[in-house]
Design a protein around this motif. Structure first.
Motif, mmCIF file in Angstrom:
data_model
loop_
_atom_site.group_PDB
_atom_site.id
_atom_site.type_symbol
_atom_site.label_atom_id
_atom_site.label_comp_id
_atom_site.label_asym_id
_atom_site.label_seq_id
_atom_site.Cartn_x
_atom_site.Cartn_y
_atom_site.Cartn_z
ATOM 1 N N THR A 85 9.671 3.141 2.774
ATOM 2 C CA THR A 85 8.597 2.815 1.835
ATOM 3 C C THR A 85 8.834 3.424 0.456
ATOM 4 O O THR A 85 8.666 2.758 -0.571
ATOM 5 C CB THR A 85 7.252 3.308 2.390
ATOM 6 N N ALA A 88 11.495 1.626 -1.353
ATOM 7 C CA ALA A 88 11.020 0.295 -1.714
ATOM 8 C C ALA A 88 10.148 0.345 -2.966
ATOM 9 O O ALA A 88 10.301 -0.457 -3.894
ATOM 10 C CB ALA A 88 10.247 -0.323 -0.553
ATOM 11 N N VAL A 212 4.708 -3.342 0.110
ATOM 12 C CA VAL A 212 5.826 -2.608 0.715
ATOM 13 C C VAL A 212 5.330 -1.895 1.977
ATOM 14 O O VAL A 212 4.135 -1.671 2.153
ATOM 15 C CB VAL A 212 6.427 -1.579 -0.262
ATOM 16 N N VAL A 228 10.048 -5.022 1.360
ATOM 17 C CA VAL A 228 9.323 -5.303 0.122
ATOM 18 C C VAL A 228 8.993 -6.787 0.104
ATOM 19 O O VAL A 228 9.862 -7.623 0.366
ATOM 20 C CB VAL A 228 10.163 -5.000 -1.135
#
Length: 398
Positions: A85, A88, A212, A228
């Motif tokens: 995450t 991203a 995301v 994403v």
């Protein structure tokens, strides 16, 4: 394998899990037997075949992309794979077409992964950051939206928010937020790691611009994988500043199609997949697919209904024992998280430790006691959790 059943309230996919009630899926999900086998399959294949295994596992990423797209309610070309995450969000933030002086609106109380990248790009591109008050789970939708509406009236380029607040479990009104942002010429970027996998979420219906997430929580994969999403038109407007060899159209062609294919002028992809810069973890992507498959089989609505029943029963018992719930009174604002404030004289850390000693796993974000069950958790666990809590409270003089 015959004993492994994908059913709500059945934990046969987790035969070695030590906890009698594992309630930390909002932190890290345990590895299922399917995930463990998928990881072993990758390592065994590369051990046997080396480079020859690459194309097969590269194809697996495309299969994973299709499944993620189906889960999110979009098309595969609108989904890029990522290493988590934070990466991203960072890659997306670096690639947006900023103008000096643009304003990014954030919320107090966000997990740092959805703050630090925006702070970094603000310094890099000369952006202005504005912080909205921490969302109060006691408020209705109109009151939740009021600070955002007021801030957007002064202008903003982008709003970044979590789909579900990691501390309180508040599910944010994303569709209404997206509509507000678009009415004021702003875009909405969503960190969905605490939502996708446990509750329904359709990016097309919500009309969010970017979204995301990561693998190791509700998607039940492992650390090192994420994704994403971007609307087609938003992806086309990106200015990739982290491009790598796989960001190009036909980026792998020179490896397999003979001489004359090594070129540096291949165009960059015009989809969000331009953010897939280079090699990433085949192990983590295989784990993510293995974690995702049972969720697709059960479906998010069924999973969320099961988790909601579990938390309804648990919340009642916790409140009866003097713990204050932060779960919203509005069903549409609830998630897979139930956080409570310990009674006076007890701390979340002390109670979590006492619960762990009684084979109950919970988390303690920012001084709260957080419970987060998933599809394997059976409703019959709730009395065990409450009995363990009674013991913990007595041990601390309650």
């Amino acid at each position: 394998m015959s004993s492994e059943r994908v059913e709500l309230g059945n934990r046969s996919l987790f035969p070695t899990l030590e906890a009698d009630a594992y309630l930390s899926h909002a932190a890290i999900s345990p590895v299922s037997s399917r995930v463990a086998r998928a990881v072993q399959e990758v390592t065994s294949d590369y051990a046997r075949r080396g480079q020859a295994a690459f194309l097969d596992w590269h194809a697996q990423r495309e299969r994973l992309r299709e499944k993620l797209a189906a889960f999110l309610g979009t098309s595969p070309e609108n989904v890029a794979l990522a290493t988590g995450t934070t990466r991203a969000i960072s890659s997306l933030a670096l690639s947006l077409p900023w103008q000096r002086g643009d304003t990014v609106l954030l919320y107090d109380g966000e997990f740092p992964a959805n703050v630090s990248p925006w702070q970094s790009v603000a310094k890099l591109f000369g952006l202005e950051l504005g912080f909205l008050p921490k969302p109060d789970p006691r408020l209705d939708e109109e009151a939740l939206l009021a600070p955002l509406s007021a801030a957007l009236a002064h202008g903003a380029r982008l709003v970044a928010v979590s789909a579900v607040e990691f501390q309180t479990g508040l599910s944010m009104p994303l569709a209404a937020m997206a509509a507000l942002c678009h009415a004021h010429g702003a875009e909405l970027a969503v960190d969905a790691i605490q939502a996708v996998g446990v509750m329904p979420l359709d990016v097309t219906a919500l009309d969010v611009d970017y979204l995301v997430g990561g693998a190791h929580k509700w998607l039940m994969g492992m650390e090192g994988a994420g994704y994403v999403y971007a609307k087609t038109e938003c992806a086309r407007a990106l200015e990739p500043r982290t491009a790598g060899w796989l960001s190009h159209e036909d980026g792998t062609r020179f490896l397999f199609h003979g001489p004359g294919e090594l070129r540096y002028d291949r165009p960059l992809k015009r989809t969000i997949q331009v953010l897939e810069n280079g090699s990433a973890s085949a192990l983590s992507f295989a784990a993510l697919e293995a974690g995702l498959d049972p969720l697709l089989e059960l479906t998010p609505p069924a999973i969320f209904a099961h988790v909601t029943r579990y938390l309804d029963a648990l919340q009642q018992g916790l409140v009866e024992r003097g713990l204050s719930t932060l779960r919203s009174a509005y069903p549409e604002r609830r998630s897979g998280i139930l956080s409570v404030v310990p009674p006076a004289g007890s701390s979340a850390a002390e109670l979590a430790l006492a619960l762990r000693q009684r084979r109950i796993q919970a988390a303690t974000p920012d001084g709260l006691l957080r419970f987060a069950p998933h599809f394997p958790n059976a409703l019959s666990e709730v009395p065990l959790v409450l009995d363990a809590l009674d013991d913990a409270l007595r041990a601390h003089g309650r």
